[in-house]
Scaffold this active site. Sequence first.
Site, short mmCIF file in Angstrom:
data_model
loop_
_atom_site.label_atom_id
_atom_site.label_comp_id
_atom_site.label_asym_id
_atom_site.label_seq_id
_atom_site.Cartn_x
_atom_site.Cartn_y
_atom_site.Cartn_z
N SER A 126 0.81 -1.22 0.00
CA SER A 126 0.00 0.00 0.00
C SER A 126 0.84 1.26 0.00
O SER A 126 0.49 2.24 -0.68
CB SER A 126 -0.94 0.00 1.21
OG SER A 126 -1.81 -1.09 1.18
N HIS A 172 0.66 4.78 4.30
CA HIS A 172 0.00 5.35 3.13
C HIS A 172 0.47 6.79 2.92
O HIS A 172 0.81 7.19 1.80
CB HIS A 172 -1.51 5.33 3.31
CG HIS A 172 -2.09 3.95 3.36
ND1 HIS A 172 -3.44 3.73 3.54
CD2 HIS A 172 -1.51 2.73 3.26
CE1 HIS A 172 -3.67 2.43 3.55
NE2 HIS A 172 -2.51 1.80 3.39
#
Length: 224
Positions: A126, A172
């Site tokens: 991610s 992220h």
Amino acid sequence: MRGAFGGAVASDRPVVTWAIIAVCVAVYALQWLIPNDFIFQNFYYANGFATTEPWRMVTAAFLHSQGNILHLGLNMYTLWIFGQALEPLLGRARFLALYLISAVGGSVGYLLLVPPALDGGVVGASGAIFGLFGAMLLVQRRRGGPMTQLWVLLAINLAFGFLVSGIAWQAHLGGLVTGAACAAVLVGTGRTQRAPLWQWLGLALVSAVLVILTVWKAGAPALS
């Protein structure tokens, strides 16, 4: 043939994207096949490994949660979407560098923003994929393409990371910022004769900043 931002492109096929997906799927299979949780234990990232085993900042991006196959599936689908768009524009080597540096950026974001008491470790692509997200925003803006859908999709994904437990939004955010920084270097140098030199120097500078932040944070006194 060269892409829009100076990288060599042998064809429009996103070969590096396919290769990364293949490696992630193969590693996921090995996570199940090799006993005693060997793959996870030796390649996941936690902040305690930042200076002793720093390669985990990259290797963790090729592991995924065994308890949720959607973790792998959604990441690989998103990688495929962004890879098809970015790899032909940037060139294979630059795209791979963007991906790997963003993966490290995700780990650095985790290092900077997660308190020691909450550091349970992290796996997944991610952070690197959010780096592609950040890069796509800058590339799309430079090319004059529509931005609204990208901003909406980014807002949804960032909110999802904040609202759902068990998701490392810190990784992220770190990947997003790092990918945007890499893309700023790649799209800001044009296609002059010296552009490749400045692009690789710029990517090296982004990498150096990540190293400095890692050494600084890992050497700082732990806060309770």
